[in-house]
Design an enzyme around this catalytic site. Structure first.
Site, PDB file in Angstrom:
ATOM      1  N   ASN A 177      13.457 -22.973  -6.650  1.00 27.49           N
ATOM      2  CA  ASN A 177      13.011 -23.472  -7.952  1.00 27.49           C
ATOM      3  C   ASN A 177      13.017 -22.316  -8.944  1.00 27.49           C
ATOM      4  OD1 ASN A 177      11.819 -24.726 -10.122  1.00 27.49           O
ATOM      5  ND2 ASN A 177       9.812 -24.996  -9.152  1.00 27.49           N
ATOM      6  N   HIS A 194       5.332 -31.190  -9.231  1.00 27.60           N
ATOM      7  CA  HIS A 194       4.990 -29.772  -9.125  1.00 27.60           C
ATOM      8  C   HIS A 194       3.663 -29.507  -9.824  1.00 27.60           C
ATOM      9  CE1 HIS A 194       5.204 -25.402  -9.444  1.00 27.60           C
ATOM     10  NE2 HIS A 194       6.119 -25.446  -8.493  1.00 27.60           N
ATOM     11  N   GLU A 226       2.642 -27.177  -1.436  1.00 29.78           N
ATOM     12  CA  GLU A 226       2.506 -25.943  -2.206  1.00 29.78           C
ATOM     13  C   GLU A 226       1.053 -25.767  -2.637  1.00 29.78           C
ATOM     14  OE1 GLU A 226       6.348 -24.515  -4.386  1.00 29.78           O
ATOM     15  OE2 GLU A 226       5.593 -26.289  -5.399  1.00 29.78           O
TER      16      GLU A 226
END
EC number: 5.3.1.1
Length: 257
Positions: A10, A96, A167
């Site tokens: 990313n 995200h 994450e």
């Protein structure tokens, strides 16, 4: 297990034509692990998508970092999944934490975007993860499960093209990284949740990858964990040689097997 290792890069809001060209040159070298053992996906900013999709060797796929929730229309600044698919883009990162926290994207909104992206044939890298205060309060699983629920609107078949990226927000860009044991613990819990709430087959086949300060020095130990099926890499993916090292950490799976 039969789950193919997956490494995503990313690039976020970074890169110039010159710097991107250098990364592409590195990724096109034959020293990168073979496509039959690892799926490699890079996610440059929108402006670089067409060029990188054309310039990277065909074994490396390209992802967008976001897409709009609908087909298109009067939504200034947005890019639809249909447009991405038309460009030949195969993946999109959704959920995200930077978009959740900085832009206020809710679980429901992320889920709707993911469902539409799937309907246009895009694979979804579905991001989940907890804040530091949520981990310290013992809420890691609760937070991750709520986020997962927003993606669980998929019918069974499209899950074939979904990768779950755990994450932990406290590890993104901070230099802190979850220990291999911490990552494995959450990945096992995510797989158990999928088994209970989606299907046993989906739980068995879905790749669950780790993101959060992954680098060339810690990737091998993380990859050796049974339920860590790869990585979503931030800053280190902008450094061609280091990103190559992370991709090649797939060798840990052979050692652990």
């Amino acid at each position: 297990m039969g789950r193919k290792f997956f490494v995503g890069g990313n690039w976020k809001c970074n890169g110039t034509q010159e710097s991107v060209s250098k990364i592409v040159d590195t990724l096109n070298e034959p020293t990168i692990a073979a496509n039959d053992v690892v799926t490699v996906v890079v996610s440059p900013p929108y402006v670089f998508l067409p060029d990188e999709n054309a310039e990277l060797k065909h074994e490396i796929q390209v992802a967008a970092q976001n897409c709009w929730v609908k087909k298109g229309g009067a939504f200034t600044g947005e890019v639809s999944a249909q447009m991405l698919a038309n460009l030949g883009i195969t993946w999109v990162i959704l959920g995200h934490s930077e978009r959740r926290t900085l832009l206020g994207e809710s679980n429901e909104f992320v889920g709707k975007k993911a469902a539409y992206a799937q309907s246009e044939g895009l694979g979804v890298i579905a991001c989940i993860g907890e804040l530091l205060e949520e981990r310290e309060a013992g809420k890691t699983f609760d937070v991750c499960f709520k986020q997962l629920k927003s993606f669980a609107r998929f019918p069974a078949k499209p899950w074939d093209n979904v990768v779950v990226a755990y994450e932990p927000v406290w590890a993104i860009g901070t230099g802190k990284v979850a220990s291999p044991e911490q990552a494995q613990e959450v990945h096992v819990a995510v797989r158990d949740w999928l088994k209970t709430n989606v299907s046993e087959e989906v739980a068995s086949k879905t790749r669950i990858i780790y993101g959060g300060s992954v680098n060339g020095g810690n990737s091998l130990a993380l990859a050796a964990q049974e339920d860590v099926d790869g990585f979503l890499v931030g800053g280190a993916s902008l450094k061609g040689p280091e990103f190559a090292t992370i991709i090649n950490s797939v060798t840990a799976k052979k050692v652990a097997a």
